[in-house]
Design an enzyme around this catalytic site. Sequence first.
Site, short mmCIF file in Angstrom:
data_model
loop_
_atom_site.label_atom_id
_atom_site.label_comp_id
_atom_site.label_asym_id
_atom_site.label_seq_id
_atom_site.Cartn_x
_atom_site.Cartn_y
_atom_site.Cartn_z
N ARG A 164 -0.96 -5.58 4.63
CA ARG A 164 -0.20 -5.02 3.51
C ARG A 164 0.98 -4.23 4.05
O ARG A 164 0.87 -3.55 5.08
CB ARG A 164 -1.06 -4.08 2.67
CG ARG A 164 -2.28 -4.73 2.06
CD ARG A 164 -3.15 -3.74 1.33
NE ARG A 164 -3.68 -2.73 2.25
CZ ARG A 164 -4.61 -1.82 1.92
NH1 ARG A 164 -5.08 -1.78 0.68
NH2 ARG A 164 -5.04 -0.94 2.80
N ARG A 177 0.88 -1.17 0.00
CA ARG A 177 0.00 0.00 0.00
C ARG A 177 0.91 1.22 0.00
O ARG A 177 1.78 1.34 0.86
CB ARG A 177 -0.88 -0.04 1.26
CG ARG A 177 -1.71 1.20 1.51
CD ARG A 177 -2.87 1.26 0.51
NE ARG A 177 -3.88 2.20 0.91
CZ ARG A 177 -3.77 3.52 0.80
NH1 ARG A 177 -2.66 4.08 0.36
NH2 ARG A 177 -4.77 4.30 1.16
N GLU A 218 -11.11 5.00 -5.22
CA GLU A 218 -11.48 3.58 -5.33
C GLU A 218 -11.82 3.29 -6.79
O GLU A 218 -12.18 4.18 -7.55
CB GLU A 218 -12.67 3.28 -4.42
CG GLU A 218 -12.40 3.49 -2.95
CD GLU A 218 -11.36 2.53 -2.39
OE1 GLU A 218 -11.23 1.40 -2.89
OE2 GLU A 218 -10.67 2.92 -1.43
#
Length: 162
Positions: free
Chosen positions: A88, A46, A54
């Site tokens: 992540r 990330r 998004e």
Amino acid sequence: MWLALVILGAIPQALLAAVIHGHVVGVSDGDTVKVLDASQGLHTVRLMGIDAPEKAQPYGQRSKQSLSDLVYQHHVSVEWSKEDKYGRVVGKIRLSDGMDVCLEQIKRGMAWHYKQYSKEQPVEDQITYATFETEAKKRKAGLWSDEAPTPPWLWRKQINRR
């Protein structure tokens, strides 16, 4: 023990960071990639300091494509010091020429500077990212060409309420 904690607290977070060197084998969206390291370990990364639209949001697909154009099938280094709640790696991605990919997404108007988490960034990055976000807004680059772009953190809240 106490002295060690005090000393460690004084060390900038960037100095405690680990580095992953690898090849980008996937781009999930405008702020998340998959990096395969030399030992064939796959890392979901990330991008630190940014939040991209998004995929279902306006500019979501363009942001993903922009990140893909920058890093897909390229060798990168990922400077990181934490994982998020999804496991992540959260890190700054650099290309072999030194380009800060997180910053480039902001410059292109493909992501917001994620100020909610800016304290996790070195002060220099906080200032640089905020400055280039302002510049992208002035130029109406990417998502800033929209009359009222909705930050992804607000968009996610709206979706979760439904």
